[in-house]
Scaffold this motif. Structure first.
Motif, PDB file in Angstrom:
ATOM      1  N   GLY A  95      -2.961   3.710   6.035  1.00 22.86           N
ATOM      2  CA  GLY A  95      -1.663   3.093   5.453  1.00 22.86           C
ATOM      3  C   GLY A  95      -1.639   3.016   4.097  1.00 22.86           C
ATOM      4  N   ARG A  96      -2.841   2.762   3.562  1.00 27.40           N
ATOM      5  CA  ARG A  96      -3.160   2.659   2.186  1.00 27.40           C
ATOM      6  C   ARG A  96      -4.544   2.978   1.629  1.00 27.40           C
ATOM      7  N   LEU A  97      -4.685   3.303   0.416  1.00 26.91           N
ATOM      8  CA  LEU A  97      -5.981   3.873  -0.259  1.00 26.91           C
ATOM      9  C   LEU A  97      -7.250   3.016   0.175  1.00 26.91           C
ATOM     10  N   ALA A  98      -6.875   1.619   0.223  1.00 25.84           N
ATOM     11  CA  ALA A  98      -8.071   0.523   0.432  1.00 25.84           C
ATOM     12  C   ALA A  98      -8.820   0.770   1.833  1.00 25.84           C
ATOM     13  N   ASP A  99      -7.880   1.461   2.801  1.00 30.59           N
ATOM     14  CA  ASP A  99      -8.074   1.544   4.087  1.00 30.59           C
ATOM     15  C   ASP A  99      -9.230   2.682   4.405  1.00 30.59           C
ATOM     16  N   VAL A 100      -9.306   3.560   3.392  1.00 29.74           N
ATOM     17  CA  VAL A 100     -10.069   5.002   3.608  1.00 29.74           C
ATOM     18  C   VAL A 100     -11.382   4.422   3.636  1.00 29.74           C
ATOM     19  N   LEU A 130       4.526   5.829  -9.135  1.00 31.43           N
ATOM     20  CA  LEU A 130       3.055   6.177  -9.659  1.00 31.43           C
ATOM     21  C   LEU A 130       2.534   4.927 -10.051  1.00 31.43           C
ATOM     22  N   ALA A 131       3.256   4.095 -10.965  1.00 26.70           N
ATOM     23  CA  ALA A 131       2.440   3.027 -11.398  1.00 26.70           C
ATOM     24  C   ALA A 131       1.754   2.057 -10.574  1.00 26.70           C
ATOM     25  N   ALA A 132       2.447   1.962  -9.167  1.00 28.94           N
ATOM     26  CA  ALA A 132       1.761   1.167  -8.205  1.00 28.94           C
ATOM     27  C   ALA A 132       0.828   1.963  -7.384  1.00 28.94           C
ATOM     28  N   VAL A 133       0.937   3.179  -7.138  1.00 31.42           N
ATOM     29  CA  VAL A 133      -0.209   4.202  -6.837  1.00 31.42           C
ATOM     30  C   VAL A 133      -1.498   3.964  -7.792  1.00 31.42           C
ATOM     31  N   VAL A 134      -1.241   4.095  -9.053  1.00 31.52           N
ATOM     32  CA  VAL A 134      -2.467   3.795  -9.861  1.00 31.52           C
ATOM     33  C   VAL A 134      -2.921   2.521  -9.644  1.00 31.52           C
ATOM     34  N   ASP A 135      -2.212   1.538  -9.643  1.00 32.58           N
ATOM     35  CA  ASP A 135      -2.745   0.114  -9.616  1.00 32.58           C
ATOM     36  C   ASP A 135      -3.572   0.038  -8.255  1.00 32.58           C
ATOM     37  N   GLU A 136      -3.162   0.615  -7.221  1.00 37.32           N
ATOM     38  CA  GLU A 136      -3.824   0.757  -5.804  1.00 37.32           C
ATOM     39  C   GLU A 136      -5.068   1.498  -6.213  1.00 37.32           C
ATOM     40  N   ALA A 137      -5.204   2.560  -6.787  1.00 36.22           N
ATOM     41  CA  ALA A 137      -6.459   3.212  -6.940  1.00 36.22           C
ATOM     42  C   ALA A 137      -7.401   2.474  -7.876  1.00 36.22           C
ATOM     43  N   LEU A 138      -6.837   1.883  -9.016  1.00 34.03           N
ATOM     44  CA  LEU A 138      -7.834   1.178  -9.595  1.00 34.03           C
ATOM     45  C   LEU A 138      -8.448   0.065  -9.096  1.00 34.03           C
ATOM     46  N   ALA A 139      -7.698  -0.614  -7.972  1.00 28.85           N
ATOM     47  CA  ALA A 139      -8.557  -1.673  -7.250  1.00 28.85           C
ATOM     48  C   ALA A 139      -9.594  -1.198  -6.228  1.00 28.85           C
ATOM     49  N   LEU A 140      -9.586   0.123  -6.133  1.00 26.04           N
ATOM     50  CA  LEU A 140     -10.764   0.523  -5.274  1.00 26.04           C
ATOM     51  C   LEU A 140     -11.953   0.356  -6.017  1.00 26.04           C
ATOM     52  N   LEU A 141     -13.426   0.456  -4.993  1.00 25.20           N
ATOM     53  CA  LEU A 141     -14.664   0.332  -5.937  1.00 25.20           C
ATOM     54  C   LEU A 141     -15.366   1.087  -4.942  1.00 25.20           C
ATOM     55  N   PRO A 142     -15.997   2.180  -5.319  1.00 28.18           N
ATOM     56  CA  PRO A 142     -15.840   2.834  -6.686  1.00 28.18           C
ATOM     57  C   PRO A 142     -14.475   3.284  -6.738  1.00 28.18           C
ATOM     58  N   ARG A 143     -14.052   3.498  -8.070  1.00 31.90           N
ATOM     59  CA  ARG A 143     -12.730   4.068  -8.280  1.00 31.90           C
ATOM     60  C   ARG A 143     -12.780   5.566  -8.212  1.00 31.90           C
ATOM     61  N   PRO A 144     -11.345   6.046  -7.851  1.00 29.51           N
ATOM     62  CA  PRO A 144     -11.566   7.464  -7.843  1.00 29.51           C
ATOM     63  C   PRO A 144     -11.893   8.195  -9.133  1.00 29.51           C
ATOM     64  N   GLU A 177     -14.300   5.386   2.818  1.00 34.19           N
ATOM     65  CA  GLU A 177     -15.497   6.251   2.137  1.00 34.19           C
ATOM     66  C   GLU A 177     -14.882   6.255   0.854  1.00 34.19           C
ATOM     67  N   PRO A 178     -15.712   6.439  -0.242  1.00 38.30           N
ATOM     68  CA  PRO A 178     -15.247   6.748  -1.571  1.00 38.30           C
ATOM     69  C   PRO A 178     -14.079   8.022  -1.594  1.00 38.30           C
ATOM     70  N   ILE A 179     -13.119   7.777  -2.420  1.00 36.12           N
ATOM     71  CA  ILE A 179     -12.186   8.874  -2.756  1.00 36.12           C
ATOM     72  C   ILE A 179     -12.554   9.250  -4.123  1.00 36.12           C
ATOM     73  N   ASP A 180     -12.557  10.540  -4.097  1.00 32.95           N
ATOM     74  CA  ASP A 180     -12.934  11.424  -5.497  1.00 32.95           C
ATOM     75  C   ASP A 180     -11.416  11.718  -6.337  1.00 32.95           C
ATOM     76  N   MET A 181     -10.504  11.996  -5.801  1.00 32.72           N
ATOM     77  CA  MET A 181      -9.164  12.512  -6.089  1.00 32.72           C
ATOM     78  C   MET A 181      -8.217  11.730  -5.123  1.00 32.72           C
ATOM     79  N   VAL A 182      -7.225  11.246  -5.843  1.00 31.30           N
ATOM     80  CA  VAL A 182      -5.803  10.567  -5.214  1.00 31.30           C
ATOM     81  C   VAL A 182      -4.796  11.720  -5.776  1.00 31.30           C
ATOM     82  N   ASP A 183      -4.235  12.518  -4.632  1.00 27.06           N
ATOM     83  CA  ASP A 183      -3.148  13.314  -4.961  1.00 27.06           C
ATOM     84  C   ASP A 183      -1.809  12.787  -4.498  1.00 27.06           C
ATOM     85  N   VAL A 184      -1.052  12.753  -5.654  1.00 26.41           N
ATOM     86  CA  VAL A 184       0.215  11.576  -5.264  1.00 26.41           C
ATOM     87  C   VAL A 184       1.448  12.592  -5.039  1.00 26.41           C
ATOM     88  N   PHE A 185       2.276  12.420  -3.815  1.00 27.87           N
ATOM     89  CA  PHE A 185       3.105  13.048  -3.431  1.00 27.87           C
ATOM     90  C   PHE A 185       4.340  11.778  -3.360  1.00 27.87           C
TER      91      PHE A 185
END
Length: 146
Positions: free
Chosen positions: A67-72, A88-102, A74-82
């Motif tokens: 449902g969201r990036l945080a649910d994956v 996009l700003a919200a997707v970036v915020d979600e990605a930046l909240a991940l540890l480690p970051r993409p 394992e670490p994500i190297d690349m976020v491909d946005v469709f």
């Protein structure tokens, strides 16, 4: 970074470095580009996770769907946005909240938001916008990832 043009070597280098990719906005409909690109990336050797809140727990293109990036799990190297540029700003915020970051946020054709890109880059995450990896990989004749 200037997002009007990318050197082929820059794109090839990034596509050679990443191994895990989250496709945000992946569609369960085979006729949709997000479905085909997710499948293409998986067939090219990347470990791909589909991100679609309405399809979480199901498979899209044979891929695990969250449902969201945080649910994956394992670490994500690349976020491909469709998603449309206004998201996009919200997707970036979600990605930046991940540890480690993409390492990389990639946006598909027609998806561009320079402010969101600047925010990601300020946080140390590279950005490639308005490109499709399923076009770039064959164009650059990149080998299948191991």
């Amino acid at each position: 970074m200037n997002h009007d043009h990318y050197d082929d070597a820059y794109i090839a280098d990034w596509l050679g470095k990443v191994r895990t990719i989250a496709v945000v906005g992946a569609s369960p409909k085979p006729e949709r580009p997000s479905h085909g690109v997710a499948r293409f990336l998986a067939l090219h050797g990347y470990k791909v996770f589909a991100i679609n809140p309405g399809q979480a727990g199901r498979n899209i293109a044979g891929l695990p769907t969250y449902g969201r990036l945080a649910d994956v799990p394992e670490p994500i190297d690349m976020v491909d946005v469709f998603r449309a540029p206004e998201y996009l700003a919200a997707v970036v915020d979600e990605a930046l909240a991940l540890l480690p970051r993409p390492k990389l946020i990639w946006t598909q054709l027609g998806v561009r938001d320079d402010s969101a890109a600047a925010k990601a880059e300020a946080a140390g995450v590279a950005v490639i916008m308005d490109r499709c990896p399923a076009i770039e990989i064959p164009r650059l004749r990149l080998p299948r990832v191991a």
